[in-house]
Design an enzyme around this catalytic site. Structure first.
Site, PDB file in Angstrom:
ATOM      1  N   TYR A   1     -15.850   3.294   8.957  1.00  0.00           N
ATOM      2  CA  TYR A   1     -14.388   3.207   8.889  1.00  0.00           C
ATOM      3  C   TYR A   1     -13.762   3.702  10.188  1.00  0.00           C
ATOM      4  CZ  TYR A   1      -9.659   4.803   7.935  1.00  0.00           C
ATOM      5  OH  TYR A   1      -8.304   5.045   8.026  1.00  0.00           O
TER       6      TYR A   1
ATOM      7  N   LYS B   1     -11.633   1.534  13.110  1.00  0.00           N
ATOM      8  CA  LYS B   1     -10.265   1.897  13.506  1.00  0.00           C
ATOM      9  C   LYS B   1     -10.214   2.202  15.005  1.00  0.00           C
ATOM     10  CE  LYS B   1      -7.150   2.019  11.274  1.00  0.00           C
ATOM     11  NZ  LYS B   1      -6.207   0.903  10.991  1.00  0.00           N
TER      12      LYS B   1
ATOM     13  N   GLY C   1       0.821  -1.208   0.000  1.00  0.00           N
ATOM     14  CA  GLY C   1       0.000   0.000   0.000  1.00  0.00           C
ATOM     15  C   GLY C   1       0.852   1.253   0.000  1.00  0.00           C
TER      16      GLY C   1
ATOM     17  N   ALA D   1      -5.137  -2.308   6.261  1.00  0.00           N
ATOM     18  CA  ALA D   1      -6.462  -1.913   6.734  1.00  0.00           C
ATOM     19  C   ALA D   1      -7.330  -1.608   5.525  1.00  0.00           C
ATOM     20  CB  ALA D   1      -6.384  -0.679   7.630  1.00  0.00           C
TER      21      ALA D   1
ATOM     22  N   LEU E   1       1.274   3.689   2.308  1.00  0.00           N
ATOM     23  CA  LEU E   1       2.090   3.857   3.510  1.00  0.00           C
ATOM     24  C   LEU E   1       3.035   2.676   3.702  1.00  0.00           C
ATOM     25  CD1 LEU E   1       2.926   5.323   6.054  1.00  0.00           C
ATOM     26  CD2 LEU E   1       0.967   4.309   7.241  1.00  0.00           C
TER      27      LEU E   1
ATOM     28  N   ASP F   1      -2.823 -13.885   3.846  1.00  0.00           N
ATOM     29  CA  ASP F   1      -4.171 -13.507   4.260  1.00  0.00           C
ATOM     30  C   ASP F   1      -4.154 -13.310   5.774  1.00  0.00           C
ATOM     31  OD1 ASP F   1      -6.818 -13.235   4.904  1.00  0.00           O
ATOM     32  OD2 ASP F   1      -7.458 -15.168   4.089  1.00  0.00           O
TER      33      ASP F   1
END
Length: 299
Positions: A131, A135, A10, A67, A12, A43
């Site tokens: 979302y 988190k 990803g 995430a 980041l 996974d």
């Protein structure tokens, strides 16, 4: 030192991986499905496979970047988001306790409702959308494991080097500015964001991992750039750098109504003084937004 990075493909995670390449640390970079360039597919919802990989690698630090970060996607698959953002994180914290590694859980400014910024690490959370709730629940899951060394690192909207502009909510605005087809875009000029460069965060994490007074690191840290922008203002910066007209981008300063009112916090500025006061070498090491993009877009 051994460092394991989840979500290493990803925006980041790839920046964190790149930053650790310049250290002597041994790195294991995990991705969900992507392979190549040293990425190891795993996974994270398969607890047996996760246990096996971590037992074999024996990390000192696990930086958990994986995430579901897209609020609109999260709303469509609440069960899957719960598994990845909460259950996986809690499992990694349990392993942190038994395997004696430090877990860095990447969280978000969206755990706050945006009504009373700036927010300190100890400020009350009140996420407005699924979302943010997952988190926040992920934070609670990792911090509730007694005996585990956990650092929650909250960050705002991110930008930086990315395979596709659509990988970042900031980078994607380049496509809007560059679309000179005549299509008109209505752009948010209501919510204030603090776009932060993933390279800065990655370099900070390297320095934090080497911090000699690790016992002084609090359980929750905030990392954020200080420059405020609305999405419309970001578009103006891009138009200036690219020397493109922006008349097709129309500012929308109205407060969101209806369903949107419950999902768009106005200003979730993160208070970073406690992070700065830690005394990590190099401090936050923040890049200026327009300066970075000016250099990056020349390449």
């Amino acid at each position: 030192m051994k460092v394991l990075i989840t979500g290493a493909s990803g925006v980041l995670g790839s920046a964190v991986r790149e930053a650790f390449k310049f250290t002597s640390h041994q790195v294991l970079a995990l991705s969900n499905t992507r392979t190549g360039d040293g990425l190891v597919p795993l996974d994270l919802t398969n607890t047996q496979e996760v246990d096996k990989v971590l037992t074999e690698f024996k990390p000192n630090w696990v930086i958990h970047c994986a995430a579901e970060r897209r609020p609109d996607v999260a709303e469509k698959n609440p069960e899957g988001v719960q598994k990845l953002n909460v259950d996986v994180s809690g499992h990694l914290a349990s392993l942190a306790k038994s395997s004696k590694y430090t877990l860095v859980y990447i969280s978000t400014d969206y755990v706050f409702d945006g009504t009373s910024p700036p927010y300190t690490p100890s400020a009350r959370t009140n996420p407005l959308q699924l979302y943010g709730r997952t988190k926040r629940d992920g934070e609670q899951a990792v911090l509730s494991v007694n005996g585990a060394k956990v650092i929650v690192l909250r960050v705002p909207v991110l930008y930086g080097p990315a395979p596709k502009n659509s990988d970042s909510a900031v980078n994607i605005l380049l496509d809007v500015v560059q679309d000179q087809s005549g299509k008109q875009y209505k752009m948010d000029h209501y919510a204030t964001r603090y776009p932060t460069n993933v390279v800065d965060i990655a370099n900070f994490l390297v320095r934090l991992s080497e911090f000699k007074q690790s016992s002084a690191i609090p359980p929750i840290l905030h990392y954020s750039a200080a420059e405020p922008f609305t999405k419309y203002e970001i578009c103006l910066v891009f138009a200036k750098i690219l020397n493109l007209p922006h008349g097709h981008i129309v500012p929308d300063s109205e407060a969101p109504k209806g369903d949107l009112a419950a999902t768009r916090p106005r200003d979730c500025q993160l208070y970073t003084k406690e992070t700065e006061d830690l005394g990590v070498e190099g401090g936050l090491g923040l890049t200026l937004f327009e300066e970075w993009w000016s250099e990056y877009l020349k390449k």
